[in-house]
Scaffold this motif. Sequence first.
Motif, mmCIF file in Angstrom:
data_model
loop_
_atom_site.group_PDB
_atom_site.id
_atom_site.type_symbol
_atom_site.label_atom_id
_atom_site.label_comp_id
_atom_site.label_asym_id
_atom_site.label_seq_id
_atom_site.Cartn_x
_atom_site.Cartn_y
_atom_site.Cartn_z
ATOM 1 N N UNK A 112 0.778 -1.172 0.094
ATOM 2 C CA UNK A 112 -0.213 -0.131 0.048
ATOM 3 C C UNK A 112 0.888 1.221 0.084
ATOM 4 N N UNK A 113 1.947 1.331 1.115
ATOM 5 C CA UNK A 113 2.723 2.482 0.918
ATOM 6 C C UNK A 113 3.535 2.735 -0.127
ATOM 7 N N UNK A 114 4.014 1.656 -0.694
ATOM 8 C CA UNK A 114 4.898 1.626 -1.957
ATOM 9 C C UNK A 114 4.271 1.904 -3.098
ATOM 10 N N UNK A 115 2.946 1.469 -3.324
ATOM 11 C CA UNK A 115 2.320 1.907 -4.541
ATOM 12 C C UNK A 115 1.874 3.717 -4.298
ATOM 13 N N UNK A 116 1.491 3.934 -3.051
ATOM 14 C CA UNK A 116 1.244 5.462 -2.842
ATOM 15 C C UNK A 116 2.457 6.334 -3.255
ATOM 16 N N UNK A 117 3.740 5.730 -2.842
ATOM 17 C CA UNK A 117 4.677 6.453 -3.132
ATOM 18 C C UNK A 117 4.984 6.765 -4.626
ATOM 19 N N UNK A 118 4.735 5.522 -5.505
ATOM 20 C CA UNK A 118 4.863 5.722 -6.840
ATOM 21 C C UNK A 118 3.942 6.559 -7.514
ATOM 22 N N UNK A 119 2.604 6.464 -6.920
ATOM 23 C CA UNK A 119 1.678 7.486 -7.439
ATOM 24 C C UNK A 119 2.234 8.944 -7.220
ATOM 25 N N UNK A 120 2.729 9.145 -5.967
ATOM 26 C CA UNK A 120 3.123 10.509 -5.815
ATOM 27 C C UNK A 120 4.431 10.998 -6.709
ATOM 28 N N UNK A 121 5.177 10.069 -7.098
ATOM 29 C CA UNK A 121 6.228 10.195 -7.840
ATOM 30 C C UNK A 121 5.740 10.519 -9.131
ATOM 31 N N UNK A 122 4.902 9.984 -9.799
ATOM 32 C CA UNK A 122 4.374 10.076 -11.226
ATOM 33 C C UNK A 122 3.535 11.528 -11.024
ATOM 34 N N UNK A 123 2.936 11.906 -10.021
ATOM 35 C CA UNK A 123 2.263 13.168 -9.907
ATOM 36 C C UNK A 123 3.188 14.151 -9.759
ATOM 37 N N UNK A 124 4.366 14.143 -9.177
ATOM 38 C CA UNK A 124 5.374 15.036 -8.918
ATOM 39 C C UNK A 124 5.814 15.512 -10.394
ATOM 40 N N UNK A 125 5.705 14.974 -11.546
ATOM 41 C CA UNK A 125 6.157 15.392 -12.858
ATOM 42 C C UNK A 125 5.493 16.470 -13.217
ATOM 43 N N UNK A 126 4.110 16.771 -12.627
ATOM 44 C CA UNK A 126 3.255 17.877 -12.990
ATOM 45 C C UNK A 126 3.977 19.160 -13.107
ATOM 46 N N UNK A 127 5.057 19.393 -12.007
ATOM 47 C CA UNK A 127 5.741 20.608 -11.904
ATOM 48 C C UNK A 127 6.676 20.998 -13.135
ATOM 49 N N UNK A 128 7.017 19.930 -13.874
ATOM 50 C CA UNK A 128 7.936 20.175 -15.063
ATOM 51 C C UNK A 128 7.175 20.599 -16.198
ATOM 52 N N UNK A 129 5.935 20.723 -16.212
ATOM 53 C CA UNK A 129 5.162 20.926 -17.720
ATOM 54 C C UNK A 129 4.132 22.149 -17.226
ATOM 55 N N UNK A 130 3.951 22.874 -18.511
ATOM 56 C CA UNK A 130 3.071 23.752 -18.461
ATOM 57 C C UNK A 130 1.607 23.097 -18.949
ATOM 58 N N UNK A 131 1.783 22.080 -19.561
ATOM 59 C CA UNK A 131 0.273 21.411 -20.114
ATOM 60 C C UNK A 131 0.195 20.406 -18.942
ATOM 61 N N UNK A 132 -1.218 20.281 -18.542
ATOM 62 C CA UNK A 132 -1.642 19.288 -17.595
ATOM 63 C C UNK A 132 -1.783 17.941 -18.173
ATOM 64 N N UNK A 133 -1.200 16.931 -17.638
ATOM 65 C CA UNK A 133 -1.331 15.675 -17.748
ATOM 66 C C UNK A 133 -2.386 15.068 -17.306
ATOM 67 N N UNK A 134 -2.968 14.092 -17.582
ATOM 68 C CA UNK A 134 -4.073 13.248 -16.877
ATOM 69 C C UNK A 134 -3.288 12.133 -16.476
#
Length: 185
Positions: A112-134
Amino acid sequence: SWGSDHDVFLDGTIGVPSTMYGNWPDNFYHSSEDLPDKVDATQLTRVIFFTSALASTIAYADDGTAENILYKTVGNAYQSAGDYFKKASDLITSSDVSNLPKAYYDAEKTIECGVECENRAIKSVSVLSKKQFDFSSYENALNNMKNNLKSQLKDIYNHRCITLGIQPDTYTLNEEETEASIIIP
């Protein structure tokens, strides 16, 4: 890296993405001999170069770079989920009668915690882009993977119970563990 100094940043309540550079095995790590004269200048130069390149990439990332980093992060997340499963299943298969329910509980939390950490890592990429990824499709895929891995863990647990000649049991947190679980999921 299970238990490293940087892991505190990955805690669910803090949630700071982090990375670790290491040289292992290191005979001096966290010992009284862990002194500056043991630093390998070549390794230090590599870390400085890599960190500078990473900082530059992040600072000047465009949408294409962000998308590329996103896909690499997703791929790493799937690989990490497999690593979490291996650790979790090892907890169960290496336990004995006295600690099997606790091992199963810890194994589920590892997933559970491992997958949550990976989901957060994926979402953290959003700060690199001007466009919104889904990110929902990646999050859904990882959550489905989490559920499948937990189902497989249950099978491993049940099989281990049969092997040890005991009935499956639910682990209940004691008072101290319950208080700690509020702070650290």
